[in-house]
Design a protein around this motif. Sequence first.
Motif, mmCIF file in Angstrom:
data_model
loop_
_atom_site.group_PDB
_atom_site.id
_atom_site.type_symbol
_atom_site.label_atom_id
_atom_site.label_comp_id
_atom_site.label_asym_id
_atom_site.label_seq_id
_atom_site.Cartn_x
_atom_site.Cartn_y
_atom_site.Cartn_z
ATOM 1 N N GLY A 1 0.747 -1.430 -0.584
ATOM 2 C CA GLY A 1 0.029 -0.088 -0.065
ATOM 3 C C GLY A 1 0.515 1.354 -0.676
ATOM 4 O O GLY A 1 0.028 2.128 0.255
ATOM 5 N N ARG B 1 -0.448 4.433 -2.404
ATOM 6 C CA ARG B 1 -1.657 4.976 -1.813
ATOM 7 C C ARG B 1 -1.002 5.722 -0.477
ATOM 8 O O ARG B 1 -2.201 7.055 -0.642
ATOM 9 C CB ARG B 1 -2.432 3.646 -1.602
ATOM 10 N N GLY C 1 -4.001 2.508 1.859
ATOM 11 C CA GLY C 1 -3.110 2.028 2.157
ATOM 12 C C GLY C 1 -2.960 1.395 3.062
ATOM 13 O O GLY C 1 -2.606 0.421 2.934
ATOM 14 N N LYS D 1 -4.952 -2.184 1.140
ATOM 15 C CA LYS D 1 -4.480 -2.307 0.573
ATOM 16 C C LYS D 1 -2.864 -3.868 1.134
ATOM 17 O O LYS D 1 -2.321 -5.063 1.004
ATOM 18 C CB LYS D 1 -3.439 -2.234 -0.371
ATOM 19 N N THR E 1 -3.100 -4.910 -6.812
ATOM 20 C CA THR E 1 -1.514 -3.879 -6.764
ATOM 21 C C THR E 1 -1.815 -3.834 -7.780
ATOM 22 O O THR E 1 -1.476 -2.760 -8.352
ATOM 23 C CB THR E 1 -0.981 -4.801 -6.241
#
Length: 191
Positions: free
Chosen positions: A119, A122, A131, A134, A145
């Motif tokens: 992440g 992000r 973020g 992720k 991704t």
Amino acid sequence: MAASFRRLLSLGSWLLVMLFFCGSLTEDAEDCSHLRLGQYLCKDPEIDEATQEPKNCRDGEAKVNCFPAPNITCRLSNGTEVQFSGSEVGFQKTISCRNVSGSSYKVAVALSLFLGWLGADRFYLGYPALGLLKFCTVGFCGIGTLIDFVLIAMQIVGPADGSDYIVDYYGARLTRLSITNETYRKPHQSL
């Protein structure tokens, strides 16, 4: 004698018409911003080395100083008429520029490619919630991704503040085209 008087009257009326016509051609000086191309010269804006955009760029617009040509007379914004010598600023012209805030395109793509599963891309672009999501899901098992890499590489996803990426002067720059209510669509002619 009457014929010469008529000729003199005719000549006098022509002179009055010519004076009136020539007097109407000399108008008051117009605003300096209404000068035609070739009647002024605008200086190039001062470019910021980091962003490759004008230093005074605000809200997608920057102002540059324009100098009317020598012997041009026009009215300044305060109402005074000035005859320019070519070295005085007559008006400022607005040019378009990109609003950049500090996110580099190359860094965003590299983070997305190598650390996207954590992440980092992000977080860098200013989306901390995505973020973190992720990071916790290991990049949505790799699918998120890959999707984020494509979106960032195509410049569809940009910085969270709505600004543009900092792109090298020689790098690829995307200009987004969109259709709005003001867009004119040419009707398709069937064969």
